[in-house]
Scaffold this motif. Structure first.
Motif, PDB file in Angstrom:
ATOM      1  N   ARG A  96      32.200  11.765  40.058  1.00  0.00           N
ATOM      2  CA  ARG A  96      32.107  11.755  41.521  1.00  0.00           C
ATOM      3  C   ARG A  96      32.138  10.343  42.107  1.00  0.00           C
ATOM      4  NH1 ARG A  96      30.515  15.635  45.238  1.00  0.00           N
ATOM      5  NH2 ARG A  96      29.642  14.826  47.185  1.00  0.00           N
ATOM      6  N   PHE A  97      31.418   9.405  41.481  1.00  0.00           N
ATOM      7  CA  PHE A  97      31.246   8.069  42.083  1.00  0.00           C
ATOM      8  C   PHE A  97      31.930   6.940  41.313  1.00  0.00           C
ATOM      9  CE2 PHE A  97      27.489  10.479  43.606  1.00  0.00           C
ATOM     10  CZ  PHE A  97      27.768  10.419  44.966  1.00  0.00           C
ATOM     11  N   GLY A  98      32.573   7.251  40.204  1.00  0.00           N
ATOM     12  CA  GLY A  98      33.318   6.218  39.491  1.00  0.00           C
ATOM     13  C   GLY A  98      32.662   5.788  38.192  1.00  0.00           C
ATOM     14  N   SER A 218      37.892   2.081  36.648  1.00  0.00           N
ATOM     15  CA  SER A 218      39.108   2.733  36.158  1.00  0.00           C
ATOM     16  C   SER A 218      40.103   2.902  37.309  1.00  0.00           C
ATOM     17  CB  SER A 218      38.771   4.109  35.568  1.00  0.00           C
ATOM     18  OG  SER A 218      39.936   4.903  35.481  1.00  0.00           O
ATOM     19  N   PRO A 219      41.292   2.243  37.237  1.00  0.00           N
ATOM     20  CA  PRO A 219      42.286   2.441  38.302  1.00  0.00           C
ATOM     21  C   PRO A 219      42.720   3.901  38.428  1.00  0.00           C
ATOM     22  CG  PRO A 219      42.832   0.512  36.974  1.00  0.00           C
ATOM     23  CD  PRO A 219      41.735   1.243  36.252  1.00  0.00           C
ATOM     24  N   ARG A 220      42.685   4.632  37.304  1.00  0.00           N
ATOM     25  CA  ARG A 220      43.057   6.049  37.360  1.00  0.00           C
ATOM     26  C   ARG A 220      42.074   6.827  38.240  1.00  0.00           C
ATOM     27  NH1 ARG A 220      45.392   5.246  31.714  1.00  0.00           N
ATOM     28  NH2 ARG A 220      47.183   6.647  31.629  1.00  0.00           N
ATOM     29  N   TRP A 221      40.787   6.521  38.095  1.00  0.00           N
ATOM     30  CA  TRP A 221      39.791   7.188  38.944  1.00  0.00           C
ATOM     31  C   TRP A 221      39.991   6.764  40.400  1.00  0.00           C
ATOM     32  CZ3 TRP A 221      36.069   5.640  42.374  1.00  0.00           C
ATOM     33  CH2 TRP A 221      35.166   6.638  42.793  1.00  0.00           C
ATOM     34  N   MET A 222      40.293   5.493  40.623  1.00  0.00           N
ATOM     35  CA  MET A 222      40.392   4.960  41.984  1.00  0.00           C
ATOM     36  C   MET A 222      41.520   5.589  42.784  1.00  0.00           C
ATOM     37  SD  MET A 222      39.583   0.927  41.266  1.00  0.00           S
ATOM     38  CE  MET A 222      39.435   0.414  42.978  1.00  0.00           C
ATOM     39  N   PHE A 223      42.710   5.714  42.170  1.00  0.00           N
ATOM     40  CA  PHE A 223      43.819   6.198  43.000  1.00  0.00           C
ATOM     41  C   PHE A 223      43.674   7.677  43.344  1.00  0.00           C
ATOM     42  CE2 PHE A 223      46.184   6.668  38.818  1.00  0.00           C
ATOM     43  CZ  PHE A 223      46.452   8.033  38.887  1.00  0.00           C
ATOM     44  N   ILE A 224      42.966   8.428  42.521  1.00  0.00           N
ATOM     45  CA  ILE A 224      42.716   9.831  42.861  1.00  0.00           C
ATOM     46  C   ILE A 224      41.688   9.938  43.974  1.00  0.00           C
ATOM     47  CG2 ILE A 224      41.550  11.919  41.987  1.00  0.00           C
ATOM     48  CD1 ILE A 224      43.166  11.654  39.444  1.00  0.00           C
ATOM     49  N   HIS A 225      40.743   9.002  44.016  1.00  0.00           N
ATOM     50  CA  HIS A 225      39.639   9.074  44.976  1.00  0.00           C
ATOM     51  C   HIS A 225      39.880   8.202  46.210  1.00  0.00           C
ATOM     52  CE1 HIS A 225      37.801  10.856  41.415  1.00  0.00           C
ATOM     53  NE2 HIS A 225      36.947  11.422  42.245  1.00  0.00           N
ATOM     54  N   GLY A 226      41.151   7.999  46.568  1.00  0.00           N
ATOM     55  CA  GLY A 226      41.463   7.357  47.836  1.00  0.00           C
ATOM     56  C   GLY A 226      41.387   5.849  47.830  1.00  0.00           C
ATOM     57  N   GLN A 227      41.372   5.232  46.642  1.00  0.00           N
ATOM     58  CA  GLN A 227      41.277   3.770  46.564  1.00  0.00           C
ATOM     59  C   GLN A 227      42.517   3.196  45.875  1.00  0.00           C
ATOM     60  OE1 GLN A 227      37.407   2.503  45.025  1.00  0.00           O
ATOM     61  NE2 GLN A 227      36.505   4.426  45.699  1.00  0.00           N
ATOM     62  N   SER A 228      43.701   3.622  46.336  1.00  0.00           N
ATOM     63  CA  SER A 228      44.942   3.236  45.656  1.00  0.00           C
ATOM     64  C   SER A 228      45.206   1.733  45.757  1.00  0.00           C
ATOM     65  CB  SER A 228      46.126   4.033  46.203  1.00  0.00           C
ATOM     66  OG  SER A 228      46.184   3.932  47.603  1.00  0.00           O
ATOM     67  N   GLU A 229      44.812   1.111  46.885  1.00  0.00           N
ATOM     68  CA  GLU A 229      45.016  -0.335  47.016  1.00  0.00           C
ATOM     69  C   GLU A 229      44.192  -1.105  45.978  1.00  0.00           C
ATOM     70  OE1 GLU A 229      44.448  -1.982  50.892  1.00  0.00           O
ATOM     71  OE2 GLU A 229      45.811  -0.525  51.852  1.00  0.00           O
ATOM     72  N   GLY A 230      42.937  -0.686  45.812  1.00  0.00           N
ATOM     73  CA  GLY A 230      42.077  -1.321  44.803  1.00  0.00           C
ATOM     74  C   GLY A 230      42.603  -1.095  43.402  1.00  0.00           C
ATOM     75  N   ALA A 231      43.129   0.097  43.129  1.00  0.00           N
ATOM     76  CA  ALA A 231      43.684   0.415  41.810  1.00  0.00           C
ATOM     77  C   ALA A 231      44.868  -0.493  41.508  1.00  0.00           C
ATOM     78  CB  ALA A 231      44.111   1.882  41.759  1.00  0.00           C
ATOM     79  N   ARG A 263      37.999  13.447  47.332  1.00  0.00           N
ATOM     80  CA  ARG A 263      36.766  12.680  47.115  1.00  0.00           C
ATOM     81  C   ARG A 263      35.945  13.192  45.938  1.00  0.00           C
ATOM     82  NH1 ARG A 263      35.043   9.045  50.635  1.00  0.00           N
ATOM     83  NH2 ARG A 263      32.829   9.393  50.281  1.00  0.00           N
ATOM     84  N   SER A 264      35.921  14.496  45.738  1.00  0.00           N
ATOM     85  CA  SER A 264      35.083  15.035  44.654  1.00  0.00           C
ATOM     86  C   SER A 264      35.603  16.389  44.198  1.00  0.00           C
ATOM     87  CB  SER A 264      33.618  15.181  45.117  1.00  0.00           C
ATOM     88  OG  SER A 264      33.539  16.109  46.181  1.00  0.00           O
ATOM     89  N   ILE A 265      35.156  16.793  42.999  1.00  0.00           N
ATOM     90  CA  ILE A 265      35.520  18.084  42.406  1.00  0.00           C
ATOM     91  C   ILE A 265      34.223  18.849  42.190  1.00  0.00           C
ATOM     92  CG2 ILE A 265      36.738  19.227  40.505  1.00  0.00           C
ATOM     93  CD1 ILE A 265      38.555  17.290  41.932  1.00  0.00           C
ATOM     94  N   GLY A 266      34.187  20.105  42.605  1.00  0.00           N
ATOM     95  CA  GLY A 266      32.965  20.899  42.472  1.00  0.00           C
ATOM     96  C   GLY A 266      32.715  21.353  41.043  1.00  0.00           C
ATOM     97  N   ALA A 477      47.126  16.341  29.873  1.00  0.00           N
ATOM     98  CA  ALA A 477      46.529  17.305  30.806  1.00  0.00           C
ATOM     99  C   ALA A 477      46.842  16.834  32.229  1.00  0.00           C
ATOM    100  CB  ALA A 477      45.023  17.410  30.595  1.00  0.00           C
ATOM    101  N   THR A 478      47.665  17.584  32.934  1.00  0.00           N
ATOM    102  CA  THR A 478      48.063  17.205  34.300  1.00  0.00           C
ATOM    103  C   THR A 478      46.833  17.146  35.203  1.00  0.00           C
ATOM    104  OG1 THR A 478      50.167  18.321  33.966  1.00  0.00           O
ATOM    105  CG2 THR A 478      49.567  17.803  36.233  1.00  0.00           C
ATOM    106  N   PRO A 479      46.644  16.047  35.947  1.00  0.00           N
ATOM    107  CA  PRO A 479      45.497  15.976  36.864  1.00  0.00           C
ATOM    108  C   PRO A 479      45.473  17.146  37.840  1.00  0.00           C
ATOM    109  CG  PRO A 479      46.562  13.831  36.665  1.00  0.00           C
ATOM    110  CD  PRO A 479      47.447  14.803  35.953  1.00  0.00           C
ATOM    111  N   LEU A 480      44.288  17.605  38.198  1.00  0.00           N
ATOM    112  CA  LEU A 480      44.144  18.711  39.157  1.00  0.00           C
ATOM    113  C   LEU A 480      44.715  18.310  40.510  1.00  0.00           C
ATOM    114  CD1 LEU A 480      40.467  19.826  38.372  1.00  0.00           C
ATOM    115  CD2 LEU A 480      42.591  20.712  37.391  1.00  0.00           C
ATOM    116  N   SER A 481      44.701  17.002  40.788  1.00  0.00           N
ATOM    117  CA  SER A 481      45.162  16.504  42.084  1.00  0.00           C
ATOM    118  C   SER A 481      46.681  16.324  42.139  1.00  0.00           C
ATOM    119  CB  SER A 481      44.502  15.142  42.383  1.00  0.00           C
ATOM    120  OG  SER A 481      43.128  15.196  42.138  1.00  0.00           O
TER     121      SER A 481
END
Length: 488
Positions: A96-98, A218-231, A263-266, A477-481
């Motif tokens: 959830r938070f990186g 992790s840049p992979r976590w970042m671009f999925i969670h709306g932080q593509s510039e940081g990634a 932002r998050s996965i339940g 494994a294809t990302p859920l997003s």
């Protein structure tokens, strides 16, 4: 859609995974391995030291009114309970938070709890902070394995993961030798030596924390969670560093993936993904963790009792035997790890599990026939665990790479908790009585139970193991997003 924390959610197309996977091995990767991987050494040190100092803690003058059984029984169970609950709690937070926030927090929890264990003045205090030490270590497994897999290039991912997980046994070897030194009352008073062993864990942890501060998110976590510039910024910096070190430009990354950021996965979606969408992979993960947990408990729960009862080894010198066994455990992943990336996951996972189980059956037969000495028994254990350790480490590698990106830390946590609970709860109940009874046949039964479950897990791997070697995590494994059909 923008948020106040600097994230913006939308649909993006990115080459970040391909850019990370095509990097040659460099100093940047060594920084990640040292910053994240060395914590396993602490875990091995922690578990081994407590097992070896149990007899000293229970003596008059130790400073704690505690019994041997309470240290190896209740305190060990609380450590296991802490590890299981910490893995699940921090695993969910990691997804959830990186990765970075959590691998700093979990190490801080471990450090504080270990320091407070060293200061124990009563039994309840010791028990409480054994639980919280486990809580921090359990969280480490989820945060660290997910970060390592997402930062290490696909070509090297298998061997790096195996060697890092196998480094637990370097800590175990150090813990065994350290406890021999710390328990020597000619050097340290009874109430000081055991405290110093915990204090050393704190010192090592602080050094790791200093290095870990420089490990990126992790840049992979970042671009999925709306932080593509940081990634992109992290990967740009890594590429510049690698090009400068190698003295040549990097080839263009080819594969792009289109992501619907979230932002998050339940919890419900994570559970549905693991068990409805990937039932064979979930069965594989469950089998690998249970098999290795029982094989290890069959040997490690009883090794001291067996050496003392059947081979007249002094209880004060079992630490030396354990150091030899631990070294064999570390050599397995170190020497076999590369084959998981070259020969492939399926033959190596199935092979190490089945072979170590078969060798333990052979060891049980030799022990039952009465033809072994303390030295040859230890040698047999070393050979069994050389292969078993590579297999056990591959269980962590497997569950960290075969599920979608968004569920990775939670999947690691779930299977780790199952394996740790099975080993730490069922193991003592089943094996401690069998190996401590002094009856040869009982110890043989313990070995055969562990061997049978290890072989069974290997057979599951023959059919269900995923050929993930040298493949991008997004291809396994294809990302859920991911947007359907938009990976190119």
């Amino acid at each position: 859609m923008s948020h106040t924390d600097g994230t913006s959610l939308g649909t993006i197309t990115t080459k970040v995974p391909a850019r990370l996977d095509r990097l040659p091995w460099s100093r940047w990767h060594w920084m990640i391995v040292i910053g994240l991987g060395t914590v396993w050494i602490l875990d091995g040190l922690e578990v081994t030291v407590v097992g070896n100092i149990a007899s000293r803690l229970s003596e008059d003058g130790s400073g704690l009114p505690i019994t041997d059984a309470q240290v190896t029984g209740l305190a060990a169970a609380l450590y296991v309970a802490g590890a299981c609950s910490g893995a699940l709690f921090f695993g969910w937070l990691t997804d959830r938070f990186g990765r970075k926030k959590l691998f700093l927090i979990t190490l801080a929890v471990y450090l504080l709890a270990t320091a407070l264990t060293a200061l124990s003045f009563s039994v309840w205090w010791f028990f409480l902070f054994r639980f919280f030490t486990g809580f921090g270590i359990g969280g480490e497994y989820a945060a660290i394995n997910s970060a390592i897999d997402e930062l290490i290039p696909s070509k090297y991912r298998g061997r790096v993961d195996l060697i890092i997980n196998g480094s637990y046994w370097l800590g175990a070897m150090g813990g065994a030798l350290l406890s021999v030194l710390a328990l020597n009352t000619d050097i340290f008073p009874k109430d000081i030596g055991w405290r110093l062993t915990f204090a050393l864990g704190v010192v090592l942890g602080l050094v790791i924390l200093l290095v870990r501060r420089h490990v990126p998110e992790s840049p992979r976590w970042m671009f999925i969670h709306g932080q593509s510039e940081g990634a992109n910024r992290i990967v740009d910096e890594a590429e510049a560093e690698v090009e400068k070190e190698k003295g040549r430009p990097l080839p263009e990354a080819e594969t792009a993936i289109t992501i619907e950021q979230r932002r998050s996965i339940g919890f419900v979606e994570i559970a549905r993904t693991l068990f409805r969408d990937y039932p064979k992979r979930a069965t594989l993960g469950f089998s690998l963790f249970i098999g290795q947990a029982f094989l290890y408990n069959a040997i490690t729960f009883g090794f001291g009792s067996i050496l003392v009862k059947f081979f007249d080894v002094s209880s004060g010198t079992t630490g030396y035997f354990f150091a030899v066994i631990a070294f064999g455990n570390f050599l397995g992943p170190l020497l076999l790890g590369r084959l998981f990336d070259t020969w492939g996951r399926r033959p190596m996972i199935a092979g190490t599990y089945i072979l170590s189980g078969a060798l333990l059956f052979g060891t049980a037969g030799l022990f039952g026939a009465g033809v072994l000495t303390a030295a040859t028994m230890t040698l047999c254990w070393c050979v069994v665990l050389f292969f078993a350790s590579a297999g056990a480490s591959s269980a962590y590698l497997t569950v960290s790479e075969i599920f979608p990106m968004e569920t990775r830390a939670m999947a690691i946590a779930f299977f780790y908790a199952i394996g740790t609970a099975a080993g730490g709860i069922s193991g003592p109940l089943i094996f401690s009585g069998l190996t401590a009874s002094g009856v040869v046949g009982d110890a043989v039964i313990a070995f055969c139970i562990g061997a049978a479950l290890m072989v069974a897990a290997g057979l599951v791997a023959v059919f269900f193991a995923v050929p993930a070697e040298r493949k991008s995590l997004e291809d396994i494994a294809t990302p859920l997003s991911a947007r359907e059909g938009e990976q190119s």
